[in-house]
Design an enzyme around this catalytic site. Structure first.
Site, PDB file in Angstrom:
ATOM      1  N   HIS A 135       3.171  -4.884   3.957  1.00  0.00           N
ATOM      2  CA  HIS A 135       3.003  -5.270   5.355  1.00  0.00           C
ATOM      3  C   HIS A 135       2.537  -6.719   5.418  1.00  0.00           C
ATOM      4  O   HIS A 135       1.838  -7.188   4.511  1.00  0.00           O
ATOM      5  CB  HIS A 135       1.953  -4.402   6.058  1.00  0.00           C
ATOM      6  CG  HIS A 135       2.373  -2.987   6.251  1.00  0.00           C
ATOM      7  ND1 HIS A 135       3.247  -2.583   7.231  1.00  0.00           N
ATOM      8  CD2 HIS A 135       2.032  -1.863   5.574  1.00  0.00           C
ATOM      9  CE1 HIS A 135       3.419  -1.282   7.161  1.00  0.00           C
ATOM     10  NE2 HIS A 135       2.697  -0.809   6.156  1.00  0.00           N
ATOM     11  N   CYS A 152       5.410   5.681   4.945  1.00  0.00           N
ATOM     12  CA  CYS A 152       4.218   5.094   4.314  1.00  0.00           C
ATOM     13  C   CYS A 152       3.787   5.875   3.086  1.00  0.00           C
ATOM     14  O   CYS A 152       2.862   5.474   2.386  1.00  0.00           O
ATOM     15  CB  CYS A 152       3.070   4.975   5.328  1.00  0.00           C
ATOM     16  SG  CYS A 152       3.122   3.398   6.221  1.00  0.00           S
ATOM     17  N   HIS A 170       0.838  -1.198   0.000  1.00  0.00           N
ATOM     18  CA  HIS A 170       0.000   0.000   0.000  1.00  0.00           C
ATOM     19  C   HIS A 170       0.873   1.249   0.000  1.00  0.00           C
ATOM     20  O   HIS A 170       2.100   1.190   0.088  1.00  0.00           O
ATOM     21  CB  HIS A 170      -0.975   0.000   1.191  1.00  0.00           C
ATOM     22  CG  HIS A 170      -0.385   0.483   2.479  1.00  0.00           C
ATOM     23  ND1 HIS A 170      -1.118   1.132   3.441  1.00  0.00           N
ATOM     24  CD2 HIS A 170       0.890   0.420   2.970  1.00  0.00           C
ATOM     25  CE1 HIS A 170      -0.330   1.441   4.462  1.00  0.00           C
ATOM     26  NE2 HIS A 170       0.876   1.019   4.210  1.00  0.00           N
ATOM     27  N   GLU A 198      -1.071  -4.182  11.639  1.00  0.00           N
ATOM     28  CA  GLU A 198      -0.252  -3.789  10.496  1.00  0.00           C
ATOM     29  C   GLU A 198       1.205  -4.188  10.765  1.00  0.00           C
ATOM     30  O   GLU A 198       1.950  -4.547   9.857  1.00  0.00           O
ATOM     31  CB  GLU A 198      -0.355  -2.282  10.262  1.00  0.00           C
ATOM     32  CG  GLU A 198       0.224  -1.838   8.941  1.00  0.00           C
ATOM     33  CD  GLU A 198       0.006  -0.365   8.695  1.00  0.00           C
ATOM     34  OE1 GLU A 198      -0.780  -0.025   7.802  1.00  0.00           O
ATOM     35  OE2 GLU A 198       0.618   0.452   9.421  1.00  0.00           O
ATOM     36  N   ASP A 245      -4.812 -10.647  -0.377  1.00  0.00           N
ATOM     37  CA  ASP A 245      -3.496 -11.266  -0.251  1.00  0.00           C
ATOM     38  C   ASP A 245      -2.668 -11.096  -1.522  1.00  0.00           C
ATOM     39  O   ASP A 245      -3.149 -11.387  -2.627  1.00  0.00           O
ATOM     40  CB  ASP A 245      -3.642 -12.751   0.094  1.00  0.00           C
ATOM     41  CG  ASP A 245      -2.306 -13.388   0.461  1.00  0.00           C
ATOM     42  OD1 ASP A 245      -1.509 -12.727   1.157  1.00  0.00           O
ATOM     43  OD2 ASP A 245      -2.060 -14.536   0.045  1.00  0.00           O
ATOM     44  N   HIS A 246      -1.432 -10.623  -1.350  1.00  0.00           N
ATOM     45  CA  HIS A 246      -0.501 -10.376  -2.454  1.00  0.00           C
ATOM     46  C   HIS A 246      -1.025  -9.347  -3.461  1.00  0.00           C
ATOM     47  O   HIS A 246      -0.657  -9.378  -4.638  1.00  0.00           O
ATOM     48  CB  HIS A 246      -0.106 -11.685  -3.158  1.00  0.00           C
ATOM     49  CG  HIS A 246       0.869 -12.487  -2.354  1.00  0.00           C
ATOM     50  ND1 HIS A 246       0.538 -13.069  -1.158  1.00  0.00           N
ATOM     51  CD2 HIS A 246       2.169 -12.780  -2.565  1.00  0.00           C
ATOM     52  CE1 HIS A 246       1.601 -13.693  -0.676  1.00  0.00           C
ATOM     53  NE2 HIS A 246       2.598 -13.527  -1.499  1.00  0.00           N
ATOM     54  N   HIS A 287       4.961  -0.109  -0.449  1.00  0.00           N
ATOM     55  CA  HIS A 287       5.709  -0.985   0.453  1.00  0.00           C
ATOM     56  C   HIS A 287       4.721  -1.992   1.003  1.00  0.00           C
ATOM     57  O   HIS A 287       3.505  -1.796   0.919  1.00  0.00           O
ATOM     58  CB  HIS A 287       6.356  -0.172   1.590  1.00  0.00           C
ATOM     59  CG  HIS A 287       5.345   0.518   2.447  1.00  0.00           C
ATOM     60  ND1 HIS A 287       4.812   1.739   2.113  1.00  0.00           N
ATOM     61  CD2 HIS A 287       4.722   0.136   3.582  1.00  0.00           C
ATOM     62  CE1 HIS A 287       3.921   2.078   3.024  1.00  0.00           C
ATOM     63  NE2 HIS A 287       3.830   1.130   3.926  1.00  0.00           N
TER      64      HIS A 287
HETATM   65 NI    NI Z   1       2.521   1.165   5.550  1.00  0.00          NI
END
Ligand code: NI
Length: 135
Positions: A42, A34, A15, A125, A80-81, A40
């Site tokens: 998580h 972020c 995200h 997160e 997911d992914h 990037h």
């Molecule tokens: Ni983040």
């Protein structure tokens, strides 16, 4: 006799936090790392809590196999992914903060869960940063 049951799940996703109404400097100041332009990832950990009466016929509040499948279908397969900003329609026009992700997950699960149950979701997160909805 009301009991809460919990199911944990996991997804990896990318995200970026970026408010299009602000300039680059303001975005960097508020969101820090972020806000990096190339996204990037998580390792999100999800806890789903369902509260309700114990069914005398099964001894269950809700079948955890069913709940597990529901989370897989509604959350893991969607997120997911994925890049949450780009790939997930629910986040068009909505910041991909942990708070907003938790609300989106709650709405997706709530729509599939009978109204006799209460639902809470907790989203990690990072191991140290997590949110809960409803508060
Ligand atoms: Ni983040």
């Amino acid at each position: 006799m009301r009991v809460a049951v919990f199911r944990r799940a996991h997804f990896n996703a990318a995200h970026r936090l970026h408010n299009p109404n602000w300039d680059e400097a303001r975005n960097r100041e508020v969101f820090g790392k972020c806000n990096y332009p190339n996204y990037h990832g998580h390792n999100y950990e999800l806890e789903v809590k369902v509260t309700g009466e114990v069914d005398p016929d099964t001894g269950y509040v809700v079948d955890l196999g069913w709940l597990s499948k529901l989370i897989e279908t509604e959350v893991e397969e969607r997120f997911d992914h994925k890049n949450l900003n780009i790939d997930v329609p629910e986040f068009q026009g909505r910041l991909t903060s942990a708070e907003n992700i938790a609300v989106v997950i709650w709405n997706l699960l709530r729509a599939q869960l009978h109204e006799r149950y209460d639902l809470h979701v907790r989203l990690y997160e990072t191991p140290r940063n997590f949110v809960e909805y409803p508060a």
